[in-house]
Design a protein around this motif. Structure first.
Motif, PDB file in Angstrom:
ATOM      1  N   PRO A  18       0.812  -1.229   0.000  1.00  0.00           N
ATOM      2  CA  PRO A  18       0.000   0.000   0.000  1.00  0.00           C
ATOM      3  C   PRO A  18       0.842   1.275   0.000  1.00  0.00           C
ATOM      4  N   PHE A  19       1.573   1.509  -1.082  1.00  0.00           N
ATOM      5  CA  PHE A  19       2.379   2.717  -1.202  1.00  0.00           C
ATOM      6  C   PHE A  19       1.488   3.956  -1.238  1.00  0.00           C
ATOM      7  N   ASP A  20       1.879   5.000  -0.526  1.00  0.00           N
ATOM      8  CA  ASP A  20       1.332   6.338  -0.704  1.00  0.00           C
ATOM      9  C   ASP A  20       2.490   7.174  -1.225  1.00  0.00           C
ATOM     10  N   PHE A  21       2.547   7.362  -2.533  1.00  0.00           N
ATOM     11  CA  PHE A  21       3.711   7.994  -3.137  1.00  0.00           C
ATOM     12  C   PHE A  21       3.827   9.476  -2.781  1.00  0.00           C
ATOM     13  N   SER A  22       2.754  10.052  -2.250  1.00  0.00           N
ATOM     14  CA  SER A  22       2.837  11.435  -1.793  1.00  0.00           C
ATOM     15  C   SER A  22       3.540  11.542  -0.446  1.00  0.00           C
ATOM     16  N   ARG A  23       3.771  10.412   0.196  1.00  0.00           N
ATOM     17  CA  ARG A  23       4.481  10.378   1.476  1.00  0.00           C
ATOM     18  C   ARG A  23       5.620   9.359   1.369  1.00  0.00           C
ATOM     19  N   PRO A  24       6.774   9.763   0.843  1.00  0.00           N
ATOM     20  CA  PRO A  24       7.865   8.809   0.614  1.00  0.00           C
ATOM     21  C   PRO A  24       8.407   8.227   1.910  1.00  0.00           C
ATOM     22  N   SER A  25       9.040   7.076   1.766  1.00  0.00           N
ATOM     23  CA  SER A  25       9.693   6.442   2.908  1.00  0.00           C
ATOM     24  C   SER A  25      10.810   5.553   2.388  1.00  0.00           C
ATOM     25  N   ALA A  26      11.453   4.829   3.314  1.00  0.00           N
ATOM     26  CA  ALA A  26      12.601   4.003   2.951  1.00  0.00           C
ATOM     27  C   ALA A  26      12.732   2.887   3.975  1.00  0.00           C
ATOM     28  N   SER A  27      13.762   2.079   3.821  1.00  0.00           N
ATOM     29  CA  SER A  27      13.918   0.876   4.626  1.00  0.00           C
ATOM     30  C   SER A  27      14.292   1.206   6.070  1.00  0.00           C
ATOM     31  N   LEU A  28      13.612   0.558   6.987  1.00  0.00           N
ATOM     32  CA  LEU A  28      13.926   0.664   8.411  1.00  0.00           C
ATOM     33  C   LEU A  28      14.724  -0.551   8.903  1.00  0.00           C
ATOM     34  N   ARG A  29      15.182  -1.378   7.971  1.00  0.00           N
ATOM     35  CA  ARG A  29      16.033  -2.501   8.352  1.00  0.00           C
ATOM     36  C   ARG A  29      17.476  -1.986   8.405  1.00  0.00           C
ATOM     37  N   ARG A  30      17.816  -1.363   9.510  1.00  0.00           N
ATOM     38  CA  ARG A  30      19.104  -0.696   9.628  1.00  0.00           C
ATOM     39  C   ARG A  30      19.633  -0.817  11.043  1.00  0.00           C
TER      40      ARG A  30
END
Length: 329
Positions: free
Chosen positions: A119-131
């Protein structure tokens, strides 16, 4: 409402990454057969910023990628090149179709589920939290996390306080917005990439005084990324958990680490997508894949570990594999 169509991009170049790109594409077509977007392998072209020709010149690799309905996307390195190859993911965004939503993945990723169900919301970008807390590394006498990050947010006129995870203690790395750059997404790759490049170059060429003593190699992309994401209205909670870095994708990083720590389902998927003869005959040209996937060394690596009780630090996993003479990359 139907999921918005989007494009997928990874980086491919001569050497290991071209074979990772092949496996990524094979896993996507296997696990998400109805994916309706375009799949791009962005390939840096030779130029003054590269010591050697980085482009994919293997005809067999290119033939398999074409059969997997992958589009080769050449791009010119104008900023980074061989001195900072992680910058490929920044510069290649300018070559993607303007205004079309995108998801970037590191090439050392397998798609393990239906991408169009995410369920991407492309107006609210994000990235990986596997860090892990790889950056910054505050010194004994300061400045601390807050001062370092605040200097960066203020450099670009951004509100750091809005990004803080107040459930985490002050001066603990998880309190601050920080991602792994193994995947990220947004509404327009060119707008995202332009800002990413501006922020990264500003940090690299004129770091705030608070960054003195902090390493930016290889962390530059992951230092700039949260600033870019926040500037476009995104954040850590923009994507529900359990999809990417979960049921739908696996960022395995290196093949020995995949066998050591990923689930049986991921190992089985790797073996399955690498099995067809038309793929196998190309992958076997790369010795680490040949030995780990096709000659059984991967299973020997896997047998060294209890996947339910792995060492807490990745370095301990690497050291154990190396001590057995099974490390490949």
């Amino acid at each position: 409402m139907a999921q918005q169509s989007f494009n997928v991009m990874i980086i491919g170049q001569a050497g290991r990454l071209q074979y990772e790109a092949l496996l990524f594409a094979a896993s996507l077509r296997h696990s998400s057969p109805n994916f309706s977007g375009r799949v791009f392998v962005a390939v840096p072209q030779p130029g003054p910023l590269w010591d050697k020709d980085p482009s994919i010149r293997s005809a067999p690799v290119l033939e398999v990628l074409q059969r997997l309905d992958v589009e080769i996307l050449p791009f010119e390195s104008k900023i980074f090149g061989s001195k900072y190859p992680y910058g490929n993911k920044i510069e290649a965004l300018q070559a993607l179709p303007e205004g079309e939503p995108f998801v970037f993945f590191d090439s050392d990723t397998l798609i393990t589920g239906d991408l169009e169900a995410v369920p991407f919301d492309f107006s609210r970008p994000s990235a990986s939290l596997r860090r892990e807390g790889t950056w910054p590394k505050p010194t004994l006498y300061g400045p601390g996390y807050t001062e370092i990050w605040r200097a960066l947010y203020e450099r670009f006129g951004l509100d750091m306080d809005a990004t803080l995870d107040l459930s985490q203690p002050d001066e603990f790395w998880k309190r601050y917005l920080y991602f792994n750059a193994g995947f990220f997404y947004g509404a327009c790759p060119r707008a995202f990439g332009k800002r990413f490049a501006v922020y990264a170059q500003s940090i690299l060429k004129d770091p705030p005084p608070e960054l003195i003593g902090q390493s930016l190699d290889p962390w530059l992309d992951q230092v700039a990324l949260p600033l870019v994401i926040h500037s476009f209205g995104g954040g850590r909670d923009a994507l529900p958990t359990g999809y990417l870095d979960g049921e739908t994708s696996c960022h395995y990083r290196l093949f020995p680490l995949l066998y050591a720590r990923e689930s049986n389902a991921v190992v089985d998927l790797l073996q399955q997508v690498a099995a067809p003869n038309w793929i196998k005959k190309v992958l076997k040209a790369y010795d680490p894949i040949k030995r780990l996937v096709y000659q059984g060394r991967g299973e020997r690596v896997r047998a060294l570990f209890d996947q339910n009780h792995l060492p807490r630090r990745e370095q301990a996993i690497r050291n154990r594999i190396k001590s057995e003479g099974l490390w490949e990359r």
